[in-house]
Scaffold this motif. Structure first.
Motif, PDB file in Angstrom:
ATOM      1  N   ILE A 203       0.829  -1.209   0.000  1.00 26.91           N
ATOM      2  CA  ILE A 203       0.000   0.000   0.000  1.00 26.91           C
ATOM      3  C   ILE A 203       0.861   1.256   0.000  1.00 26.91           C
ATOM      4  CG2 ILE A 203      -1.620   1.371   1.368  1.00 26.91           C
ATOM      5  CD1 ILE A 203      -3.050  -1.156   2.158  1.00 26.91           C
TER       6      ILE A 203
ATOM      7  N   VAL B  32      -2.403   2.309   8.199  1.00 32.79           N
ATOM      8  CA  VAL B  32      -2.299   0.961   7.636  1.00 32.79           C
ATOM      9  C   VAL B  32      -1.452   0.127   8.585  1.00 32.79           C
ATOM     10  CG1 VAL B  32      -1.558  -0.430   5.673  1.00 32.79           C
ATOM     11  CG2 VAL B  32      -2.438   1.889   5.299  1.00 32.79           C
TER      12      VAL B  32
ATOM     13  N   ILE C  42      -6.768  -3.626  -1.058  1.00 32.83           N
ATOM     14  CA  ILE C  42      -5.562  -3.071  -1.670  1.00 32.83           C
ATOM     15  C   ILE C  42      -5.852  -2.541  -3.072  1.00 32.83           C
ATOM     16  CG2 ILE C  42      -3.308  -3.702  -2.618  1.00 32.83           C
ATOM     17  CD1 ILE C  42      -2.861  -5.380  -0.128  1.00 32.83           C
TER      18      ILE C  42
ATOM     19  N   GLN D 262      -7.582   0.717  -2.692  1.00 33.99           N
ATOM     20  CA  GLN D 262      -6.700   1.766  -2.168  1.00 33.99           C
ATOM     21  C   GLN D 262      -5.752   2.303  -3.234  1.00 33.99           C
ATOM     22  OE1 GLN D 262      -6.452   3.364   0.898  1.00 33.99           O
ATOM     23  NE2 GLN D 262      -8.407   2.418   1.347  1.00 33.99           N
TER      24      GLN D 262
END
Length: 381
Positions: free
Chosen positions: A52, A87, A272, A275
């Protein structure tokens, strides 16, 4: 030609970043003019934080916390550019590799460090948490995490309980008086890629505790303890989470976070992909390349290959998957247009996982795939 790379790490061998670089080199040797966009990918376990933070602007934070055996360690988490979203990768503080083989025992390992990361991120203003819970060494239903956040647990005699899965069977009273009031305002999104429940034949102990150091006696004790604890949750907190899909993930972490934090459990790869804005990368893409170390029937059940293939089918973009190996059982492609193993000749697993050799094999396989694509393209024109 625009090629999008969304390949998972080959566990124990090469990261998503390394594989992406090798594949791009192979492509450029055949198609120098190709535009290659790399999206670093993970499925919610080890590597999620890196995946990420490599794709989204933000900052990496380091703080002192405790590992599964309550030994002090330094661990990292990320804060995204909005400065409100953290995160957290559970494996950073409660991962199985942190516990020496001879000390693995889910009766005593704790998720305390996960709570410490959350607490530190809250001090920095975070109120939304993306938590990957794969790769854990624990089976404590998030009790340790909650202890770090101010919850206290007591037995029938009024004694405060310690840490680890062994306390599940003893919890009688839950004290919330020391919990930060801001915790109620926080949102928790949990990356969870299994549908196991908290106890029973498909429960956290029976399915996963053996990998974490539990013998047969421990497994039965943990399972009974988990059943007892879910009854406590039902009667003390009015939260019935025991049979929710994914509640047994990471030793009951999924269910514990649902009960205490109203967490939402979602597929790790879906989190993910959302994101990093993966769908936007698919616009005008000629082809996507994905893959993982071993491609088998589990690959299309909530893992990276599954998530990427669904997005590619929806966008109408062809998908090729590369794997260190492909199981015989994997006969149906299900959204993947072609599967390729990088293996070129018989070798042991140890030989295949040697990084220099893996790099060579990945580049060679990529070049052969794109030579074929170039041949077909030239023939068509």
């Amino acid at each position: 030609m625009k090629i999008v790379l969304a390949i998972d790490s080959f566990k124990g061998c090469a990261s998503s970043q390394e594989l992406s670089a090798w594949i791009e080199e192979g492509i450029k040797e055949v198609y120098q003019e190709a535009v290659v966009q790399a999206c670093y990918i993970a499925d919610g376990g080890e590597g999620m934080l890196s995946a990420i933070m490599q794709n989204i602007p933000g900052k990496i934070m380091t703080c002192s916390v405790h590992d599964p055996l309550m030994q002090p360690i330094d661990a990292q988490y990320g804060i995204l550019e909005d400065e409100k979203t953290a995160v957290i990768e559970m494996a950073q503080v409660a991962g199985l590799p942190l516990v020496p083989y001879e000390k693995r025992n889910p009766l005593i390992t704790t998720t305390f460090g996960v709570g410490e990361l959350v607490k530190d991120a809250m001090k920095h203003g975070c109120r939304t948490f993306i938590v990957g819970i794969g790769g854990s060494a624990t089976n404590d239903a998030a009790l340790g995490m909650m202890q770090a956040l101010g919850y206290r647990f007591f037995d029938k005699e009024g004694h405060e309980l310690g840490f680890g899965g062994e306390i599940l069977e003893k919890v009688h009273r839950i004290d919330e008086s020391h919990v930060d009031k801001e915790l109620k305002a926080c949102e928790f999104i949990v990356a969870c890629d299994v549908d196991n429940v908290m106890y029973g034949p498909r429960g956290s102990a029976h399915i996963y505790a053996g990998q974490k150091g539990a013998d047969a006696v421990m497994i039965e004790r943990l399972d009974a303890g988990m059943k007892h604890f879910t009854e406590v949750l039902k009667h003390k907190l009015d939260k019935d989470v025991a049979h929710n899909a994914g509640s047994g993930a990471a030793g009951g972490m999924g269910g514990g976070m649902q009960a205490f934090l109203n967490a939402k459990l979602r597929s790790g790869i879906e989190i993910i992909l959302d994101q990093i804005g993966f769908d936007a990368h698919l616009k005008d893409a000629t082809l996507v390349i994905t893959g993982e170390g071993r491609i088998d029937k589990q690959s299309l059940m909530g893992k990276v290959l599954s998530g990427v293939s669904k997005r590619c089918v929806s966008a109408g973009v062809p998908l090729i998957a590369l794997g260190g190996g492909i199981a015989d059982e994997h006969e149906e492609h299900e959204g993947v247009d072609a599967l390729f193993s990088i293996m070129r000749y018989p070798m042991s697993l140890e030989e295949a996982m040697e990084k220099t050799r893996a790099e060579k094999l990945v580049k060679q396989s990529t070049k052969e795939i794109f030579r074929l694509i170039k041949l077909i393209k030239n023939s068509a024109s």
